[in-house]
Design a protein around this motif. Sequence first.
Motif, PDB file in Angstrom:
ATOM      1  N   CYS A 657      30.320  33.000  12.641  1.00 56.73           N
ATOM      2  CA  CYS A 657      30.072  33.703  13.892  1.00 56.73           C
ATOM      3  C   CYS A 657      28.620  34.161  13.985  1.00 56.73           C
ATOM      4  CB  CYS A 657      31.012  34.902  13.998  1.00 56.73           C
ATOM      5  SG  CYS A 657      31.065  35.649  15.628  1.00 56.73           S
ATOM      6  N   CYS A 658      28.045  34.577  12.847  1.00 58.72           N
ATOM      7  CA  CYS A 658      26.648  35.003  12.837  1.00 58.72           C
ATOM      8  C   CYS A 658      25.709  33.847  13.193  1.00 58.72           C
ATOM      9  CB  CYS A 658      26.283  35.581  11.481  1.00 58.72           C
ATOM     10  SG  CYS A 658      26.990  37.199  11.157  1.00 58.72           S
ATOM     11  N   SER A 686      40.388  37.131  13.991  1.00 61.84           N
ATOM     12  CA  SER A 686      39.051  37.726  13.929  1.00 61.84           C
ATOM     13  C   SER A 686      38.652  38.236  15.312  1.00 61.84           C
ATOM     14  CB  SER A 686      38.043  36.691  13.425  1.00 61.84           C
ATOM     15  OG  SER A 686      36.736  37.203  13.511  1.00 61.84           O
ATOM     16  N   ALA A 687      38.550  39.546  15.430  1.00 59.64           N
ATOM     17  CA  ALA A 687      38.208  40.141  16.726  1.00 59.64           C
ATOM     18  C   ALA A 687      36.782  39.796  17.132  1.00 59.64           C
ATOM     19  CB  ALA A 687      38.391  41.652  16.662  1.00 59.64           C
ATOM     20  N   LEU A 688      35.871  39.790  16.163  1.00 55.58           N
ATOM     21  CA  LEU A 688      34.478  39.495  16.486  1.00 55.58           C
ATOM     22  C   LEU A 688      34.330  38.082  17.033  1.00 55.58           C
ATOM     23  CD1 LEU A 688      31.459  40.152  16.440  1.00 55.58           C
ATOM     24  CD2 LEU A 688      31.412  39.416  14.050  1.00 55.58           C
ATOM     25  N   SER A 689      34.992  37.110  16.419  1.00 51.88           N
ATOM     26  CA  SER A 689      34.890  35.719  16.869  1.00 51.88           C
ATOM     27  C   SER A 689      35.445  35.573  18.283  1.00 51.88           C
ATOM     28  CB  SER A 689      35.634  34.798  15.907  1.00 51.88           C
ATOM     29  OG  SER A 689      35.140  34.923  14.589  1.00 51.88           O
ATOM     30  N   ARG A 690      36.588  36.171  18.557  1.00 51.51           N
ATOM     31  CA  ARG A 690      37.184  36.110  19.902  1.00 51.51           C
ATOM     32  C   ARG A 690      36.256  36.758  20.930  1.00 51.51           C
ATOM     33  NH1 ARG A 690      41.556  32.592  20.267  1.00 51.51           N
ATOM     34  NH2 ARG A 690      42.787  32.778  18.354  1.00 51.51           N
ATOM     35  N   PHE A 691      35.706  37.908  20.553  1.00 49.03           N
ATOM     36  CA  PHE A 691      34.840  38.621  21.486  1.00 49.03           C
ATOM     37  C   PHE A 691      33.611  37.789  21.840  1.00 49.03           C
ATOM     38  CE2 PHE A 691      31.446  41.580  22.511  1.00 49.03           C
ATOM     39  CZ  PHE A 691      32.058  42.452  23.405  1.00 49.03           C
ATOM     40  N   LYS A 692      32.955  37.229  20.827  1.00 45.99           N
ATOM     41  CA  LYS A 692      31.745  36.435  21.088  1.00 45.99           C
ATOM     42  C   LYS A 692      32.076  35.138  21.822  1.00 45.99           C
ATOM     43  CE  LYS A 692      28.341  37.442  20.219  1.00 45.99           C
ATOM     44  NZ  LYS A 692      27.405  38.305  20.984  1.00 45.99           N
TER      45      LYS A 692
END
Length: 785
Positions: A657-658, A686-692
């Motif tokens: 994701c980064c 993964s919340a971060l991956s979904r959000f991005k």
Amino acid sequence: MTPSTPQPHVIAYFRSLVWQSLDNDMLPTALFAAERLSAYDPKGGDSVHLLSLCLYRDGQYLAAESLTKSWVVRHLGCAYIYAQCCLKLGDGRESQGINALEACRRYWIGTSTWDRHSDTDRRSIPDAATVHFLLGRLWHNTGDVKKSVDSYVAALKLNPFAWEAFTGLCDTGILSRANDRLGVNLRPNAVFKQSQEMLESLKIPSYPSHPSNIPPTIPEESSTLNGLRNSSENLPSDPFSANGGSSRDRSDLSFNNHPSFFNRLNEGVGSGLEAETPTSQPTGSSSHELFGGNGLNTADKPPPVRKTRATTTEVTTRKLTSRSTREVGNDGKRSAASSQESGPQAPARRSTRLTSKFTSKLGVGAERETRLGTKEREREAKKAKTVASRSRSLHLTGASAAAKERQKERERDTSEDINMSDAASKPTFAPGHQIDIKKQEAQLFMLDLFKKAGAGYFSLSRFRCKEALHALNSLSLSQKDTPWVQSQIGRAHYEMANYVEAEKCFLRVRNLSPVRTRDMEVFSTILWHQRKEVDLSYLAHELVELDRLSPEAWCALGNCFSLQRDHDQALKCFKRATQLNPKLAYAFTLQGHEHVSNEEYEKALASYRSAITADSRHYNAWYGLGKVFEKMGKFDTAEKHFRTASKINPTNAVLVCCVGMVMEKNKDFRGALHQYNIACEMSPTSALSRFKKARTLMLLKSYQPALKELRILKDLAPDEANVHYLLGRLHKLLHDKKSAIKHFTIALNLDPKAGHLIKEAIENLDEDEDDEYSGDAEENRFLDH
């Protein structure tokens, strides 16, 4: 008066005392005795080796290095201690240690003693597998990872039980720019398997006689004197032999370091008995060349010439054959007399006695009388007398025929005895090769245990956490419920961000071993992520009380200060941890995180680079470098470091994701979306991956797919204000004002501090959405420490 020439029996007694002291951790006694031995035998390489070993175990590395420096070419044991001291001292000495081991390669290449150690036997001189492992560590410290890997592989091929060599391979990384590959590929199933040498060690000799007559140990090399000397050139030095440096077969009783054995050996000599195993050979040129020891001057006392078992048996059976006819029917006295004539006028040698024990049957002479016993002879005499009284009339014909028959039978027995005696002089293997079932069972059990643990460790080192858990959980309950296994399971859960399960595992470790400090820096980070300030403080306090010199304890204390946002105190703790262990890469990484919190980016870069120097496969440090360069606006450099971290740990969705985040900031939205798709596939929760991913879909004006992702995200994080805020903006783009107001209101209730941003968005519902924003505020809550 002390003799000018060192005496073998004095040296042997000295060495026995030193080893007994070392085995019982009586280092002062061992050092004192070893120093006295070195003064008594100053030209003996084995004496120098033993003193240097005592110095090394006492932590006097400089003294041991200085003592062995002049012996590295002449004595393998001294070279090994010298190389170990170079490894401990560092500062560029590793190359000197490598040169020392390579200079005496002829002494250790091809040697193997992995199965020649027991509770009472010892090999003080290292074999090839041990030397290869030390070379691997030395090459690793010099930075030549390729040669380090080759050395570890060579060690494992010779000894599959060399666990340190296996973990060294797992922890070693190779960066190849040609194919961008990180790490060494291993197959634990192919590593932990029976080698040809292990299979050969399972074979047991088969003797023609009854199994009960087989002696406990009969070395194959002892069939001839030349065989003994040849075998001594390929075996390591015996610390308890009389000459202090000659090598012996594994079955040689002088390898026995049990204190009572020395007395038994003296009692045997005093009583006129001679051990079955060969007598100690004088230190000759072969011993000098192999081990580099000066040996002992025994020219004034040449060793006795020893007859081999085969020669003694051959002489005995030859004489028995010549007398077989005229000894038939003689009484016990005549048999005893013939027995004395068949050999020299000297006490019976044990080798001859043992040979007679496992010879199937001797029909004539004293051996026959011994086997039958007095009672059996009397029974036979009575039986013969009874038969004679009943058939007196047939005496001439019947007795003559019976005598002839018995004579023929005894001749056949005698001829069979000759063949069996020749066969018994040297153990042979049956056509099917009998196998030591118990030893085979032990080998297979241990290999299976090492295989499962090795598969778990290797998978975890490659961050294949699910595979690691599967392998570790396949262990038996008794093995699974140990501190090491529970620590590995906890680390696997930690890498998967499953902090609740990871905490349970480490709590179990604490219950099993309350004084354990290893891996506790990981446990402290788990508590940091869960914001358990009280538990973290208690853990740090306990660890510091247990061992103030433990780097893991200082890492836990630093994490405690970090959770309290006291970054300066945290930095002091992490620096202390790196002072105690310069190879602890995670402590350097934690330093970098604290520098980033203080916005000291240059210092953070230095800390992360130090972590990579300590461990090139420490992906957290590569990730830290990427974050610093990202904050500095160097997105291309940041992407490079993020990709390196992702190659080391290809199962971490945050790292993938980064990579997408920096590509997104470089306006490469489609490339960023590809990375986010990979991250979501790797970790659907993964919340971060979904959000991005949803954010990038909105930028590409793919509103319906974005809405689908945000609805999934809302179920994953229903109380996250940023999710509802983004949903409100998306409904605004879809001209669904009612739903937009609903989600903006929920976001305002969840995060009142961001009220001014949310109120502004509600006031601008009727305006067109330009969809231009940095996104930093939304993603901050999803970033990992």
